[in-house]
Motif scaffolding. Structure first.
Motif, PDB file in Angstrom:
ATOM      1  N   LYS A  72     -74.328  24.210 -15.892  1.00  0.00           N
ATOM      2  CA  LYS A  72     -74.026  24.276 -17.491  1.00  0.00           C
ATOM      3  C   LYS A  72     -73.655  25.542 -18.199  1.00  0.00           C
ATOM      4  O   LYS A  72     -72.992  25.682 -18.778  1.00  0.00           O
ATOM      5  CB  LYS A  72     -74.880  23.624 -18.398  1.00  0.00           C
ATOM      6  CG  LYS A  72     -74.948  21.995 -18.329  1.00  0.00           C
ATOM      7  CD  LYS A  72     -76.004  21.443 -19.090  1.00  0.00           C
ATOM      8  CE  LYS A  72     -76.545  20.176 -18.464  1.00  0.00           C
ATOM      9  NZ  LYS A  72     -77.845  20.108 -18.366  1.00  0.00           N
ATOM     10  N   ALA A 125     -68.378  18.977 -13.513  1.00  0.00           N
ATOM     11  CA  ALA A 125     -68.952  18.177 -14.654  1.00  0.00           C
ATOM     12  C   ALA A 125     -69.109  16.845 -14.077  1.00  0.00           C
ATOM     13  O   ALA A 125     -70.283  16.161 -14.474  1.00  0.00           O
ATOM     14  CB  ALA A 125     -67.564  17.809 -15.672  1.00  0.00           C
ATOM     15  N   LEU A 126     -68.391  16.373 -12.937  1.00  0.00           N
ATOM     16  CA  LEU A 126     -68.718  15.374 -12.254  1.00  0.00           C
ATOM     17  C   LEU A 126     -70.099  15.239 -11.622  1.00  0.00           C
ATOM     18  O   LEU A 126     -70.883  14.409 -11.728  1.00  0.00           O
ATOM     19  CB  LEU A 126     -67.763  15.167 -11.275  1.00  0.00           C
ATOM     20  CG  LEU A 126     -66.521  14.735 -11.637  1.00  0.00           C
ATOM     21  CD1 LEU A 126     -65.288  14.599 -10.440  1.00  0.00           C
ATOM     22  CD2 LEU A 126     -66.261  13.689 -12.601  1.00  0.00           C
ATOM     23  N   ASP A 180     -72.586  16.698 -12.729  1.00  0.00           N
ATOM     24  CA  ASP A 180     -73.524  16.570 -13.798  1.00  0.00           C
ATOM     25  C   ASP A 180     -73.534  15.070 -14.516  1.00  0.00           C
ATOM     26  O   ASP A 180     -74.044  14.760 -15.458  1.00  0.00           O
ATOM     27  CB  ASP A 180     -73.069  17.565 -15.029  1.00  0.00           C
ATOM     28  CG  ASP A 180     -74.013  18.389 -15.289  1.00  0.00           C
ATOM     29  OD1 ASP A 180     -75.216  18.364 -14.560  1.00  0.00           O
ATOM     30  OD2 ASP A 180     -73.891  19.409 -16.112  1.00  0.00           O
ATOM     31  N   GLY A 181     -72.800  14.373 -13.871  1.00  0.00           N
ATOM     32  CA  GLY A 181     -72.691  12.793 -14.220  1.00  0.00           C
ATOM     33  C   GLY A 181     -71.766  12.704 -15.544  1.00  0.00           C
ATOM     34  O   GLY A 181     -72.172  11.644 -16.254  1.00  0.00           O
ATOM     35  N   LYS A 182     -71.009  13.731 -15.784  1.00  0.00           N
ATOM     36  CA  LYS A 182     -70.142  13.649 -17.136  1.00  0.00           C
ATOM     37  C   LYS A 182     -68.558  13.566 -16.640  1.00  0.00           C
ATOM     38  O   LYS A 182     -68.237  13.966 -15.749  1.00  0.00           O
ATOM     39  CB  LYS A 182     -70.387  14.872 -17.828  1.00  0.00           C
ATOM     40  CG  LYS A 182     -71.561  14.843 -18.639  1.00  0.00           C
ATOM     41  CD  LYS A 182     -71.514  15.928 -19.695  1.00  0.00           C
ATOM     42  CE  LYS A 182     -72.779  16.675 -19.982  1.00  0.00           C
ATOM     43  NZ  LYS A 182     -72.778  18.066 -19.653  1.00  0.00           N
ATOM     44  N   GLN A 183     -68.002  12.711 -17.466  1.00  0.00           N
ATOM     45  CA  GLN A 183     -66.481  12.979 -17.353  1.00  0.00           C
ATOM     46  C   GLN A 183     -66.057  14.369 -17.894  1.00  0.00           C
ATOM     47  O   GLN A 183     -66.425  14.880 -18.857  1.00  0.00           O
ATOM     48  CB  GLN A 183     -65.817  11.681 -18.479  1.00  0.00           C
ATOM     49  CG  GLN A 183     -65.862  10.490 -17.451  1.00  0.00           C
ATOM     50  CD  GLN A 183     -65.258  10.409 -16.187  1.00  0.00           C
ATOM     51  OE1 GLN A 183     -64.231  11.144 -15.911  1.00  0.00           O
ATOM     52  NE2 GLN A 183     -66.118  10.051 -15.362  1.00  0.00           N
ATOM     53  N   PRO A 184     -65.082  14.848 -17.085  1.00  0.00           N
ATOM     54  CA  PRO A 184     -64.764  16.226 -17.662  1.00  0.00           C
ATOM     55  C   PRO A 184     -63.761  15.977 -18.683  1.00  0.00           C
ATOM     56  O   PRO A 184     -63.217  14.873 -19.141  1.00  0.00           O
ATOM     57  CB  PRO A 184     -63.826  16.645 -16.502  1.00  0.00           C
ATOM     58  CG  PRO A 184     -63.381  15.537 -15.799  1.00  0.00           C
ATOM     59  CD  PRO A 184     -64.666  14.528 -15.841  1.00  0.00           C
ATOM     60  N   ASP A 185     -63.870  17.004 -19.533  1.00  0.00           N
ATOM     61  CA  ASP A 185     -62.996  17.010 -21.162  1.00  0.00           C
ATOM     62  C   ASP A 185     -61.563  17.348 -20.573  1.00  0.00           C
ATOM     63  O   ASP A 185     -61.090  18.439 -20.244  1.00  0.00           O
ATOM     64  CB  ASP A 185     -63.650  18.238 -21.731  1.00  0.00           C
ATOM     65  CG  ASP A 185     -62.795  18.217 -23.189  1.00  0.00           C
ATOM     66  OD1 ASP A 185     -61.603  17.940 -23.213  1.00  0.00           O
ATOM     67  OD2 ASP A 185     -63.288  18.834 -23.992  1.00  0.00           O
ATOM     68  N   ALA A 201     -67.487  23.822 -17.648  1.00  0.00           N
ATOM     69  CA  ALA A 201     -68.526  23.289 -18.374  1.00  0.00           C
ATOM     70  C   ALA A 201     -68.946  24.292 -19.470  1.00  0.00           C
ATOM     71  O   ALA A 201     -69.726  24.013 -20.202  1.00  0.00           O
ATOM     72  CB  ALA A 201     -69.613  23.136 -17.415  1.00  0.00           C
TER      73      ALA A 201
END
Ligand code: ADP
Ligand code: MG
Length: 225
Positions: free
Chosen positions: A84, A109-110, A112-117, A157
């Motif tokens: 991050k 991002a992935l 981190d379990g997030k969808q990338p912006d 990130a």
């Protein structure tokens, strides 16, 4: 973000094989700093950068980010913190060969379990001149393009600080120059802190603070007021 290294040391091996790769490095990095580090091969540059970015643990010494002790974190917490808050650019790009440029950039991002912006990803690609290359695999890209993908990955990130270990070391002077220009642009435009290791005196001299490292001992040689 304020980063403080106190007496950071790294010792490899023991007995006859003992190498003091880094010898009690003290360093303070302030938000917005542009720092260059020079030194001969084997002097401890990568060791220092790996320690400052939490990629490695020291033999002794401490490192804080805004007062928080980095090496006191567990592995999972530290990896998440690094993904991050810290961007890292390697000399060898370190892209995953089976993933496209877009997938490589999105990876932190992935993880981190997030969808990338996606909008930000495309903005970065545009800034770095790789918009037309996002569906390509790394081996279909030139060295300069691969490094620009790696820079986008380091930025996805939105970290405060970017560490770069000889980012132009594997590039010819033209693409190396382009990569440096883009890095500096991004630093100014996005207000990032940049710490860069380089062999190139011309690059080192562009930094506001300059350090030299010899046999694991780091010295600040220039600071712009
Ligand atoms: P630089 O990046 O300036 O070329 P390094 O930080 O990679 O230098 O290495 C500093 C010293 O530490 C060198 O003498 C190197 O051989 C030694 N070193 C680095 N990594 C290791 C390791 N994993 N095991 C043993 N010695 C190492
Ligand atoms: Mg190195």
């Amino acid at each position: 973000m304020n980063i403080r290294a106190k007496e950071l040391s790294k010792i490899y091996g023991s007995g006859d094989n003992r190498v003091i790769a880094l010898n009690k490095a003290d360093m303070e990095i302030r938000s917005g700093d542009f720092i260059s580090i020079m030194g001969p091969s084997g002097s401890g540059k990568s060791t220092l950068l790996h320690l400052l970015s939490g990629l490695d643990h020291p033999t002794s010494g401490s490192l804080t980010y805004d007062g928080k002790d980095i090496y006191g974190m567990g592995d999972k917490e530290l990896s998440a913190f690094r993904r991050k808050r810290i961007g890292f650019i390697f000399q060898q790009f370190n892209l995953l060969p089976v993933l496209t440029a877009r997938e490589n950039i999105a990876m932190p991002a992935l993880l981190d379990g997030k969808q990338p912006d996606q909008k930000y990803l495309e903005e970065l690609a545009k800034l770095l001149g790789i918009s037309e290359r996002l569906t390509h695999l790394p081996h279909e890209l030139s060295g300069g393009q691969q490094q620009r993908v790696a820079i986008a990955r380091a930025l996805i990130a939105k970290p405060d600080i970017i560490f770069a270990d000889e980012p132009t070391g594997n590039l010819d002077s033209k693409s190396g120059g382009e990569v440096m220009e883009m890095l500096e642009n991004i630093r100014v435009k996005m207000g990032k802190t940049l710490v860069i290791i380089t062999h190139d005196d011309r690059i080192a001299r562009r930094a506001d603070r300059r350090f030299v490292i010899m046999d694991g001992v780091i010295t600040e040689t220039f600071a712009q007021k």
